[in-house]
Design a protein around this motif. Structure first.
Motif, PDB file in Angstrom:
ATOM      1  N   ARG A  40     -26.898 -58.591 -44.854  1.00  0.00           N
ATOM      2  CA  ARG A  40     -25.938 -59.640 -45.201  1.00  0.00           C
ATOM      3  C   ARG A  40     -25.256 -60.180 -43.945  1.00  0.00           C
ATOM      4  NH1 ARG A  40     -20.953 -60.738 -45.566  1.00  0.00           N
ATOM      5  NH2 ARG A  40     -20.329 -58.690 -44.764  1.00  0.00           N
ATOM      6  N   HIS A  79     -27.705 -62.242 -41.879  1.00  0.00           N
ATOM      7  CA  HIS A  79     -27.972 -63.507 -42.562  1.00  0.00           C
ATOM      8  C   HIS A  79     -26.808 -64.486 -42.346  1.00  0.00           C
ATOM      9  CE1 HIS A  79     -29.520 -66.274 -45.526  1.00  0.00           C
ATOM     10  NE2 HIS A  79     -28.456 -66.144 -46.297  1.00  0.00           N
ATOM     11  N   GLU A 107     -33.585 -57.899 -45.316  1.00  0.00           N
ATOM     12  CA  GLU A 107     -33.434 -56.579 -45.926  1.00  0.00           C
ATOM     13  C   GLU A 107     -34.781 -55.876 -46.035  1.00  0.00           C
ATOM     14  OE1 GLU A 107     -31.274 -54.626 -49.857  1.00  0.00           O
ATOM     15  OE2 GLU A 107     -30.927 -56.733 -49.302  1.00  0.00           O
ATOM     16  N   THR A 108     -35.835 -56.613 -46.382  1.00  0.00           N
ATOM     17  CA  THR A 108     -37.172 -56.017 -46.490  1.00  0.00           C
ATOM     18  C   THR A 108     -37.643 -55.492 -45.150  1.00  0.00           C
ATOM     19  OG1 THR A 108     -37.781 -57.440 -48.357  1.00  0.00           O
ATOM     20  CG2 THR A 108     -39.586 -56.483 -47.081  1.00  0.00           C
ATOM     21  N   GLY A 164     -28.532 -53.144 -46.918  1.00  0.00           N
ATOM     22  CA  GLY A 164     -28.113 -54.391 -47.552  1.00  0.00           C
ATOM     23  C   GLY A 164     -26.941 -55.029 -46.834  1.00  0.00           C
ATOM     24  N   GLN A 215     -28.806 -69.688 -50.100  1.00  0.00           N
ATOM     25  CA  GLN A 215     -30.130 -69.212 -50.518  1.00  0.00           C
ATOM     26  C   GLN A 215     -31.000 -70.355 -51.014  1.00  0.00           C
ATOM     27  OE1 GLN A 215     -30.837 -65.983 -49.632  1.00  0.00           O
ATOM     28  NE2 GLN A 215     -28.809 -66.481 -48.848  1.00  0.00           N
ATOM     29  N   LYS A 250     -34.198 -65.713 -45.016  1.00  0.00           N
ATOM     30  CA  LYS A 250     -33.562 -65.309 -46.264  1.00  0.00           C
ATOM     31  C   LYS A 250     -32.981 -63.909 -46.101  1.00  0.00           C
ATOM     32  CE  LYS A 250     -36.439 -67.879 -49.562  1.00  0.00           C
ATOM     33  NZ  LYS A 250     -37.340 -67.751 -50.721  1.00  0.00           N
ATOM     34  N   GLN A 251     -31.891 -63.652 -46.780  1.00  0.00           N
ATOM     35  CA  GLN A 251     -31.284 -62.324 -46.712  1.00  0.00           C
ATOM     36  C   GLN A 251     -32.244 -61.271 -47.250  1.00  0.00           C
ATOM     37  OE1 GLN A 251     -27.144 -61.938 -47.818  1.00  0.00           O
ATOM     38  NE2 GLN A 251     -27.505 -59.950 -48.767  1.00  0.00           N
ATOM     39  N   SER A 252     -32.994 -61.612 -48.288  1.00  0.00           N
ATOM     40  CA  SER A 252     -33.942 -60.653 -48.866  1.00  0.00           C
ATOM     41  C   SER A 252     -35.045 -60.298 -47.872  1.00  0.00           C
ATOM     42  CB  SER A 252     -34.552 -61.219 -50.151  1.00  0.00           C
ATOM     43  OG  SER A 252     -35.211 -62.452 -49.893  1.00  0.00           O
ATOM     44  N   ASP A 253     -35.457 -61.288 -47.049  1.00  0.00           N
ATOM     45  CA  ASP A 253     -36.496 -61.011 -46.049  1.00  0.00           C
ATOM     46  C   ASP A 253     -35.959 -60.090 -44.953  1.00  0.00           C
ATOM     47  OD1 ASP A 253     -38.204 -62.639 -47.437  1.00  0.00           O
ATOM     48  OD2 ASP A 253     -37.909 -64.397 -46.159  1.00  0.00           O
TER      49      ASP A 253
END
Length: 351
Positions: free
Chosen positions: A61, A64, A29-30, A57, A82, A24-27
Motif C-alpha cells: 500500500r 503504491h 503485493e504479489t 499488504g 485503481q 497496481k497495488q495487487s501487483d
C-alpha cells in the motif's frame, strides 16, 4: 472543423505515460509475496503467516501510494486510483476502414434505411476520405441528425456503429441538462464520477467510441447553488474542436486525456432550441419520415431477422396501410409492432 493529419494520428497517446508507470497495488503485493516465499522456501501462498501477509499488504500500500505521488496522482483515493492505473496510457484506436469496406457499409446503410440517405452519403464519403488520407483510426465528423420524432435517428446511429464495429454509448440528454453525467464531475461532490465518456473508453479500452446524445434539443439548462447556468451544449463544445479535445482534462481524475478521436452524433427534433455555437461547429443533417415503400422494406428485413412467419408480417403491413396513405407512421411504432409479434410467437403455449 479541424482536419486530422497523418502526424496527429500516428503520435496518438490517450493519457500521459506517467499514468501507466504506476503499478497496481495487487501487483506489488504479489511480487512481495513471491519474494518472501522464495526467501523462506514457502511452497504455497496459504502457508504465509497471517502477520506476514498483513505486513506485505501494508508495504504494498505504501509503495503504491508513493508511486502515485511521484507521478502526480496522489490526489486520487484508492478506488479511483485503481480504476485509472488499470488502463494503459496508449489505449488503442479502433482501426480505420478501407475504401472497399466503406463502400460496403454505405450500401448497407442505404439498403436498410434509404430515407436517411443524406446521413448515409455523409458518412460514406467521410469513410472513403479517411481511408485515402491514411488515418490511424476510425473517426467520423461530428453530426447533428435533425428530424421529426420516430424516424429512426437513434436506430441509424446504432446500426452505423455496429457496421463499423466501434463501441457506442447512448445518452438521453433530458436526464442530465448540464451534461455532467457525460463528462464527469470533480471529486468532492457527493455524486462525483468520471462520466459516461471516460467509462465507455475504460470499459472497452478503445479511445474512439461513438457518443450518441439523444434529443439534445430537450436538454435545457441547470443552475448551480451559486446561480450559474450550465447547459449541455456548453459542456460539449470543448469536445467538438480537435485542438481542445486533444488536451481535455478529466474533472474527476484530473488527468489530461486525448478525446479528439471520439465521434459525437447528436439527434434533435427542433433545431431552434440549439445554441448558435453548437450549430456553427456541427452543421445539422436534416431527415424526414420514411415513405410507405421504405417502411415495407424495413418491416420485411426486420421480420426476416426475427424469424417471423409471413402471416405476422402481412398483419403488420395491413395495420400500417390501414392508417391511410398520408399518415406518418414512425419507425418507433413499427419496431414496437415487430417486437410485440416476436414476443407473442415466442411465448410458451399453455396446455
Amino acid at each position: 472543423m479541424d482536419n486530422p493529419t497523418d502526424a496527429d494520428s500516428k503520435a496518438f497517446k490517450f493519457m500521459p505515460a506517467r499514468v501507466s508507470e504506476i503499478p497496481k497495488q495487487s501487483d506489488i503485493e504479489t511480487r512481495l509475496r513471491n519474494f518472501y516465499m522464495k526467501l523462506t522456501n514457502t511452497k504455497f501462498s496459504k502457508d504465509v503467516p497471517i502477520t506476514k501477509s498483513m505486513k506485505i499488504g501494508e508495504i504494498a500500500r505504501r509503495h503504491h501510494r508513493a508511486a502515485a505521488e511521484r507521478n502526480g496522482l496522489g490526489h486520487l483515493e484508492f478506488s479511483a486510483l485503481q480504476r485509472i492505473v488499470g488502463v494503459p496510457s496508449n489505449v488503442p484506436l479502433s482501426p480505420p476502414l478501407s475504401e472497399a469496406r466503406a463502400d460496403e457499409i454505405g450500401a448497407r446503410l442505404e439498403e436498410e434505411m434509404p430515407w436517411m440517405n443524406v446521413a448515409n452519403e455523409r458518412v460514406w464519403k467521410d469513410m472513403r476520405l479517411a481511408a485515402a488520407r491514411g488515418d490511424a483510426g476510425f473517426r467520423t465528423p461530428n453530426m447533428i441528425i435533425a428530424g421529426p420524432p420516430g424516424v429512426g435517428k437513434s436506430h441509424w446511429v446504432r446500426l452505423f456503429a455496429e457496421l463499423v464495429q466501434v463501441p457506442v454509448c447512448g445518452f438521453d440528454a433530458t436526464s442530465s441538462p448540464s451534461g455532467q453525467a457525460i463528462v464527469g464531475t470533480q471529486r468532492g461532490w457527493g455524486t462525483s464520477a468520471p462520466g459516461r465518456l471516460v467509462d465507455t473508453i475504460f470499459a472497452n479500452e478503445i479511445a474512439n467510441p461513438i457518443m450518441l446524445i439523444d434529443e439534445i434539443d430537450k436538454a435545457g439548462q441547470s443552475s448551480s447553488s451559486a446561480g450559474t447556468n450550465h447547459s449541455m451544449c456548453d459542456t460539449l463544445l470543448p469536445f467538438l474542436e480537435r485542438m481542445t479535445a486533444q488536451s481535455w482534462t478529466c474533472p474527476f481524475f484530473q488527468v489530461t486525456m486525448d478525446m479528439s478521436w471520439v465521434s459525437w452524433v447528436m439527434t434533435a427534433n427542433d433545431l431552434s432550441q440549439l445554441s448558435g455555437p453548437l450549430l456553427n461547429r456541427v452543421p445539422p443533417i436534416e431527415v424526414t419520415y420514411p415513405s410507405p415503400a421504405h417502411l415495407r422494406g424495413f418491416i420485411n428485413r426486420q421480420a426476416q431477422l426475427l424469424g417471423l412467419p409471413q402471416e405476422a408480417v402481412n398483419a403488420i403491413h395491413e395495420a400500417i396501410e390501414g392508417a391511410g396513405p398520408h399518415s406518418k407512421t414512425s419507425l418507433r411504432t413499427v419496431k414496437r409492432m415487430l417486437d410485440r409479434a416476436d414476443q407473442i410467437l415466442s411465448a410458451p403455449m399453455l396446455h
